[in-house]
Write a protein that holds these residues in place. Structure first.
Motif, PDB file in Angstrom:
ATOM      1  N   TYR A 204     -27.980   0.505   2.932  1.00 36.13           N
ATOM      2  CA  TYR A 204     -28.830  -0.427   3.665  1.00 36.13           C
ATOM      3  C   TYR A 204     -29.871   0.363   4.446  1.00 36.13           C
ATOM      4  O   TYR A 204     -29.539   1.147   5.325  1.00 36.13           O
ATOM      5  N   GLY A 205     -31.125   0.182   4.065  1.00 35.35           N
ATOM      6  CA  GLY A 205     -32.210   1.001   4.556  1.00 35.35           C
ATOM      7  C   GLY A 205     -32.556   2.034   3.493  1.00 35.35           C
ATOM      8  O   GLY A 205     -32.184   1.901   2.326  1.00 35.35           O
ATOM      9  N   ASP A 206     -33.256   3.101   3.904  1.00 31.80           N
ATOM     10  CA  ASP A 206     -33.677   4.112   2.927  1.00 31.80           C
ATOM     11  C   ASP A 206     -32.652   5.218   2.749  1.00 31.80           C
ATOM     12  O   ASP A 206     -32.860   6.160   1.978  1.00 31.80           O
ATOM     13  N   GLY A 207     -31.524   5.130   3.460  1.00 36.43           N
ATOM     14  CA  GLY A 207     -30.475   6.129   3.337  1.00 36.43           C
ATOM     15  C   GLY A 207     -30.704   7.377   4.167  1.00 36.43           C
ATOM     16  O   GLY A 207     -29.889   8.295   4.152  1.00 36.43           O
ATOM     17  N   GLU A 208     -31.806   7.418   4.925  1.00 35.89           N
ATOM     18  CA  GLU A 208     -32.107   8.597   5.727  1.00 35.89           C
ATOM     19  C   GLU A 208     -31.460   8.539   7.107  1.00 35.89           C
ATOM     20  O   GLU A 208     -31.520   9.525   7.855  1.00 35.89           O
ATOM     21  N   GLN A 209     -30.869   7.389   7.478  1.00 33.58           N
ATOM     22  CA  GLN A 209     -30.134   7.335   8.738  1.00 33.58           C
ATOM     23  C   GLN A 209     -28.942   8.288   8.651  1.00 33.58           C
ATOM     24  O   GLN A 209     -28.354   8.478   7.592  1.00 33.58           O
ATOM     25  N   THR A 210     -28.598   8.936   9.763  1.00 34.17           N
ATOM     26  CA  THR A 210     -27.579   9.982   9.731  1.00 34.17           C
ATOM     27  C   THR A 210     -26.300   9.549  10.440  1.00 34.17           C
ATOM     28  O   THR A 210     -26.319   8.697  11.332  1.00 34.17           O
ATOM     29  N   ARG A 211     -25.218  10.185  10.017  1.00 33.30           N
ATOM     30  CA  ARG A 211     -23.923  10.027  10.664  1.00 33.30           C
ATOM     31  C   ARG A 211     -23.253  11.402  10.668  1.00 33.30           C
ATOM     32  O   ARG A 211     -23.626  12.300   9.909  1.00 33.30           O
ATOM     33  N   SER A 212     -22.245  11.548  11.513  1.00 34.17           N
ATOM     34  CA  SER A 212     -21.446  12.765  11.559  1.00 34.17           C
ATOM     35  C   SER A 212     -20.010  12.357  11.275  1.00 34.17           C
ATOM     36  O   SER A 212     -19.412  11.603  12.044  1.00 34.17           O
ATOM     37  N   PHE A 213     -19.458  12.823  10.177  1.00 37.69           N
ATOM     38  CA  PHE A 213     -18.179  12.327   9.679  1.00 37.69           C
ATOM     39  C   PHE A 213     -17.052  13.307  10.011  1.00 37.69           C
ATOM     40  O   PHE A 213     -17.073  14.468   9.599  1.00 37.69           O
ATOM     41  N   CYS A 214     -16.061  12.814  10.735  1.00 38.75           N
ATOM     42  CA  CYS A 214     -14.934  13.623  11.183  1.00 38.75           C
ATOM     43  C   CYS A 214     -13.675  13.199  10.440  1.00 38.75           C
ATOM     44  O   CYS A 214     -13.350  12.003  10.383  1.00 38.75           O
ATOM     45  N   TYR A 215     -12.955  14.165   9.879  1.00 38.04           N
ATOM     46  CA  TYR A 215     -11.716  13.847   9.175  1.00 38.04           C
ATOM     47  C   TYR A 215     -10.624  13.510  10.188  1.00 38.04           C
ATOM     48  O   TYR A 215     -10.557  14.087  11.275  1.00 38.04           O
ATOM     49  N   VAL A 216      -9.760  12.588   9.819  1.00 38.60           N
ATOM     50  CA  VAL A 216      -8.808  12.012  10.763  1.00 38.60           C
ATOM     51  C   VAL A 216      -7.874  13.054  11.365  1.00 38.60           C
ATOM     52  O   VAL A 216      -7.533  12.964  12.559  1.00 38.60           O
ATOM     53  N   ALA A 285     -13.319  22.142  27.435  1.00 36.06           N
ATOM     54  CA  ALA A 285     -12.243  21.516  28.205  1.00 36.06           C
ATOM     55  C   ALA A 285     -10.945  21.397  27.418  1.00 36.06           C
ATOM     56  O   ALA A 285      -9.855  21.458  27.997  1.00 36.06           O
ATOM     57  N   LEU A 286     -11.058  21.218  26.100  1.00 36.18           N
ATOM     58  CA  LEU A 286      -9.876  20.979  25.277  1.00 36.18           C
ATOM     59  C   LEU A 286      -9.600  22.082  24.274  1.00 36.18           C
ATOM     60  O   LEU A 286      -8.549  22.065  23.615  1.00 36.18           O
ATOM     61  N   GLY A 287     -10.532  23.011  24.119  1.00 34.14           N
ATOM     62  CA  GLY A 287     -10.385  24.032  23.088  1.00 34.14           C
ATOM     63  C   GLY A 287     -10.398  23.434  21.696  1.00 34.14           C
ATOM     64  O   GLY A 287      -9.765  23.955  20.778  1.00 34.14           O
ATOM     65  N   TRP A 288     -11.168  22.371  21.520  1.00 34.65           N
ATOM     66  CA  TRP A 288     -11.138  21.607  20.272  1.00 34.65           C
ATOM     67  C   TRP A 288     -12.459  21.698  19.519  1.00 34.65           C
ATOM     68  O   TRP A 288     -13.539  21.651  20.120  1.00 34.65           O
ATOM     69  N   GLU A 289     -12.344  21.822  18.235  1.00 34.60           N
ATOM     70  CA  GLU A 289     -13.476  21.633  17.337  1.00 34.60           C
ATOM     71  C   GLU A 289     -12.923  21.283  15.961  1.00 34.60           C
ATOM     72  O   GLU A 289     -11.763  21.602  15.646  1.00 34.60           O
ATOM     73  N   PRO A 290     -13.700  20.590  15.128  1.00 33.18           N
ATOM     74  CA  PRO A 290     -13.209  20.215  13.795  1.00 33.18           C
ATOM     75  C   PRO A 290     -12.966  21.430  12.915  1.00 33.18           C
ATOM     76  O   PRO A 290     -13.645  22.450  13.042  1.00 33.18           O
ATOM     77  N   ARG A 291     -11.990  21.305  12.022  1.00 35.31           N
ATOM     78  CA  ARG A 291     -11.670  22.377  11.083  1.00 35.31           C
ATOM     79  C   ARG A 291     -11.883  21.964   9.630  1.00 35.31           C
ATOM     80  O   ARG A 291     -12.031  22.809   8.757  1.00 35.31           O
ATOM     81  N   VAL A 292     -11.834  20.664   9.375  1.00 33.77           N
ATOM     82  CA  VAL A 292     -11.881  20.162   8.001  1.00 33.77           C
ATOM     83  C   VAL A 292     -13.306  19.741   7.665  1.00 33.77           C
ATOM     84  O   VAL A 292     -13.911  18.933   8.379  1.00 33.77           O
ATOM     85  N   SER A 293     -13.844  20.275   6.573  1.00 37.11           N
ATOM     86  CA  SER A 293     -15.199  19.916   6.159  1.00 37.11           C
ATOM     87  C   SER A 293     -15.226  18.490   5.629  1.00 37.11           C
ATOM     88  O   SER A 293     -14.189  17.935   5.231  1.00 37.11           O
ATOM     89  N   THR A 294     -16.415  17.909   5.617  1.00 41.31           N
ATOM     90  CA  THR A 294     -16.558  16.564   5.064  1.00 41.31           C
ATOM     91  C   THR A 294     -16.111  16.528   3.606  1.00 41.31           C
ATOM     92  O   THR A 294     -15.429  15.587   3.170  1.00 41.31           O
ATOM     93  N   GLU A 295     -16.471  17.556   2.852  1.00 48.24           N
ATOM     94  CA  GLU A 295     -16.103  17.604   1.441  1.00 48.24           C
ATOM     95  C   GLU A 295     -14.586  17.617   1.259  1.00 48.24           C
ATOM     96  O   GLU A 295     -14.041  16.862   0.438  1.00 48.24           O
ATOM     97  N   GLU A 296     -13.897  18.458   2.026  1.00 48.94           N
ATOM     98  CA  GLU A 296     -12.436  18.519   1.908  1.00 48.94           C
ATOM     99  C   GLU A 296     -11.802  17.211   2.348  1.00 48.94           C
ATOM    100  O   GLU A 296     -10.876  16.709   1.710  1.00 48.94           O
TER     101      GLU A 296
END
Length: 344
Positions: A204-216, A285-296
């Motif tokens: 919906y739209g031109d597909g250029e809108q962005t998102r940041s996808f985080c694995y559960v 504050a949490l020592g947190w960052e994502p480890r899993v890539s969107t592809e994986e």
């Protein structure tokens, strides 16, 4: 610990329940099953440390015995769900949040609010930091969800300041993984179901809108870190790798090997043009960052959807013409229909 999770039979709630049980905590899962599913928690029912209470937290929330944490995740979270249940969405964000806060106060428990990146609206600050106040319509078609969460945040901080409740607020950015419903209308689940069914992937739209996808799995690690700590927040939890919706469609097609075409339709009202978290605070504050890539993460999720082909096939009709990640353009709505009334 003994932890109560509202919305515990939902996508994120069930994963949180599972990880809490794995590390030895006792879990009380509360859900009215309006959007959650028994199947999500079926594997825990025999665990002596797990209890399920079917209840609407917007009405009341009474639990016997001590509690260490009240994690409030209950809420419709996908556009079709909160447009199908607009008053319920507002109720769980307001009365439900207060009931959960009152329970935490009575039990001297830590209260964790699962808020959302939707509080930033269609942002004019990029990436989004926690001190950005947002660009949100209080009367638009998405407002029942956005404003419910914004009110929940305000109420949470009022209980902290007025009653001394130990609170933490997380703002969750687009998260995906196993146990998503094939027909829930979110962009990842919709693309996967459409690709596996051989149906067109609807953008919906031109597909250029962005998102940041985080694995559960990454998100749950962040929630646990917040739950175990004393950070008040709000804290952004999400993957800072930004992708366009069109790039996501191409990834799904590549991993599934689907030959489905891509179709472009009119962009929904109030659909955010860009979405990317600044996770500096989560890291410090949490020592947190994502480890899993969107592809994986997509590979794991697609594998789950392939193992639930009946559900995926059944989703085809509801996804045909359905909007996700937003609501239909106003001019495309029949005069006697509310947004998402037909294909929700």
């Amino acid at each position: 610990m003994r932890v109560l999770v509202t919305g515990g039979a939902g996508f994120l709630g069930s994963h949180l329940c599972e990880e809490l049980l794995k590390r030895g905590d006792a879990v009380i899962c509360v859900d009215d099953l309006s959007t959650g599913r028994r199947d999500n928690i079926a594997g825990f029912i025999g665990d002596r440390k797990f209890a399920f209470l079917r209840a609407d937290v917007s009405t009341a929330l009474q639990v016997s015995g001590p509690l260490d944490v009240v994690a409030h995740l209950a809420s419709p979270a996908s556009p079709p769900d909160y447009h199908r249940l607009p008053l319920e969405t507002l109720a769980v964000g307001s009365r439900g949040t207060e009931n959960a806060l009152q329970l935490a106060e009575r039990k001297s428990a830590r209260f964790l609010l699962a808020s959302t990146s939707e509080v930033y609206g269609d942002p004019i600050v990029h990436p989004q930091t926690e001190d950005y106040c947002g660009n949100v319509s209080s009367v638009g078609p998405r407002s029942v969800y956005d404003e419910a969460k914004r009110f929940a945040e305000a109420l949470t901080m009022a209980y902290a300041r007025t009653h001394g409740v130990n609170v933490g607020i997380i703002r969750i950015f687009n998260t995906f993984g196993p146990r998503m419903r094939a027909e829930d209308g979110r962009v990842v689940s919709s693309f996967i179901a459409q690709a596996l069914n051989g149906d067109p992937l609807t953008i919906y739209g031109d597909g250029e809108q962005t998102r940041s996808f985080c694995y559960v799995d990454d998100l749950i690690r962040g929630i646990l870190a917040m739950l175990d700590g004393d950070e008040t927040g709000p804290v952004n939890l999400g993957n800072p790798v930004e992708r366009t919706v069109l790039e996501l469609a191409e990834l799904v097609l590549g991993i599934t090997g689907s030959s489905s075409p891509v179709e472009f339709h009119q962009r929904p009202v109030d659909d955010p043009s860009r979405r990317r978290p600044d996770i500096t605070l989560a890291a410090s504050a949490l020592g947190w960052e994502p480890r899993v890539s969107t592809e994986e993460g997509l590979q794991h999720t697609i594998r789950y959807f392939r193992s639930h082909r009946r559900e995926v096939s059944a989703a085809a009709e509801s996804l045909a013409g359905a909007q996700f990640e937003g609501t239909p353009a106003r001019e495309s709505l029949p005069a006697d229909r509310s947004p998402l009334a037909s294909p929700a």
